[in-house]
Enzyme design. Structure first.
Site, mmCIF file in Angstrom:
data_model
loop_
_atom_site.group_PDB
_atom_site.id
_atom_site.type_symbol
_atom_site.label_atom_id
_atom_site.label_comp_id
_atom_site.label_asym_id
_atom_site.label_seq_id
_atom_site.Cartn_x
_atom_site.Cartn_y
_atom_site.Cartn_z
ATOM 1 N N SER A 1 13.725 -9.043 -47.461
ATOM 2 C CA SER A 1 12.480 -9.502 -48.453
ATOM 3 C C SER A 1 13.071 -10.983 -48.325
ATOM 4 O O SER A 1 13.390 -12.397 -47.095
ATOM 5 C CB SER A 1 13.765 -9.282 -49.413
ATOM 6 O OG SER A 1 12.387 -9.637 -50.632
ATOM 7 N N ASP B 1 6.956 -5.763 -49.931
ATOM 8 C CA ASP B 1 8.611 -6.199 -49.846
ATOM 9 C C ASP B 1 9.067 -4.177 -48.601
ATOM 10 O O ASP B 1 9.656 -3.760 -49.712
ATOM 11 C CB ASP B 1 8.999 -6.060 -51.087
ATOM 12 C CG ASP B 1 10.191 -6.571 -50.682
ATOM 13 O OD1 ASP B 1 11.345 -6.765 -49.738
ATOM 14 O OD2 ASP B 1 10.156 -7.553 -51.928
#
Length: 331
Positions: A48, A185
């Site tokens: 991320s 993600d």
């Protein structure tokens, strides 16, 4: 020829705008130990927001520029900074396609990475994201081995967008160069990618027959270390759980992978494993910090938290040993 004795791995947790904390920690490491982060580490792992930092360092972007990226572009990437706009952002998050567009993030990433691909990097990377078609973790990496031939042509911008596409916050990312795959993600499964980095180093880059070793430094983001009241959350609407779900999952994943890495360290050719932890937060600090809160107060608080943590860790014996410039002459 002079070379480092051990293969060096850097792992950076996810956490949205809280990546600013991680970036400041890395700046203090660079300044106090007199190293160049790009040159010192051999493998950069990140999930991320940590993936964005890892890609930047692997490209050779100065850590000062990465800090500037968060401080200058963060308020545009995460524009909801007061109670009114954050309320309507939450409504959009629940009912529509996501809380934010990724247009500002994409624009900022394009300024940094331009049209570079994974294959253009000199350094090794491990950047996880979740591929929706098989619901499994994809680890974006260079095609550095004969049995790897998947990722060299993928643009860095798309990798960064994919690993940071937090569900309900940012839209799903399509990567044509990855079989037209759709990604979200990587923090859903591996918010702390240190174990991925350890496996990668062990499998591909450490010569066990010659007693090869690797060292791994893991940098936390700022987590929610206060826990939740069971009574309070027993009575909450399920829709309110949704708004806390990404933070909860990320925190649990980071803790799980940290303890897994600690347990497995002695089974791997790992000399040193060090984790710079998340700081303890006061109630006022918790109130002004969130993964998508980029107010001036939030950014200032993240910088101060990093400074306070580094003041505690900079004289740590194990950390100083990690950065001793141990070199050997190869024949």
């Amino acid at each position: 020829m002079i070379q480092k004795k051990n293969f060096k791995v850097l792992s950076i947790d996810g956490g949205g705008i809280k990546g600013l904390y991680s970036a400041y920690i890395l700046k203090y490491i660079q300044d106090d130990f007199g190293i160049d982060l790009h040159d010192y580490f051999d493998l950069f792992c990140g999930t991320s927001t940590g993936g964005i930092i890892a890609l930047g360092l692997a490209k050779g972007v100065p850590i000062e520029n990465i800090i500037n990226f968060y401080e200058k572009r963060g308020p545009y990437i995460f524009p909801h900074k007061n109670i009114v706009t954050r309320f309507w952002g939450g409504i959009k998050q629940i009912l529509l396609f996501g809380k934010y567009s990724n247009n500002e993030l994409k624009k900022a990433l394009e300024e940094v990475f331009e049209d570079l691909t994974i294959g253009d990097l000199e350094k090794q990377i491990c950047i996880p994201a979740i591929r929706l078609s098989n619901q499994q973790v994809t680890v974006f990496k260079k095609d550095h081995s004969p049995n790897l031939s998947l990722h060299n042509e993928i643009p860095l911008v798309k990798v960064a967008l994919a690993t940071s596409a937090a569900p309900t916050y940012f839209p799903i990312v399509k990567i044509e160069e990855a079989g037209n795959g759709y990604f979200v993600d990587g923090g859903i499964a591996v918010n702390d990618p240190s174990l991925i980095g350890a496996i990668e180093a062990s499998k591909y880059f450490v010569d066990r027959e010659n007693n090869g070793k690797f060292d791994l430094l893991s940098i936390s983001s700022v987590g929610n270390n206060c826990g939740y009241s069971s009574i309070k959350f027993k009575r909450r609407w399920s829709v309110l759980w949704l708004l806390n779900l990404i933070t909860l999952v990320s925190s649990v994943q980071s803790n799980t992978h940290y303890f897994s890495m600690k347990l497995l360290k002695d089974s791997l050719p790992c000399d040193n494993f060090i984790k710079i932890p998340s700081p303890d937060l006061s109630p006022k600090q918790r109130a002004c910090i969130a993964m998508d809160l980029a107010s001036n107060t939030a950014l200032d608080t993240l910088e101060l938290l990093a400074y306070d943590m580094w003041s505690l860790k900079k004289n740590d014996i194990e950390l100083n040993q990690f950065f001793e410039q141990e070199v050997v002459k190869s024949k």
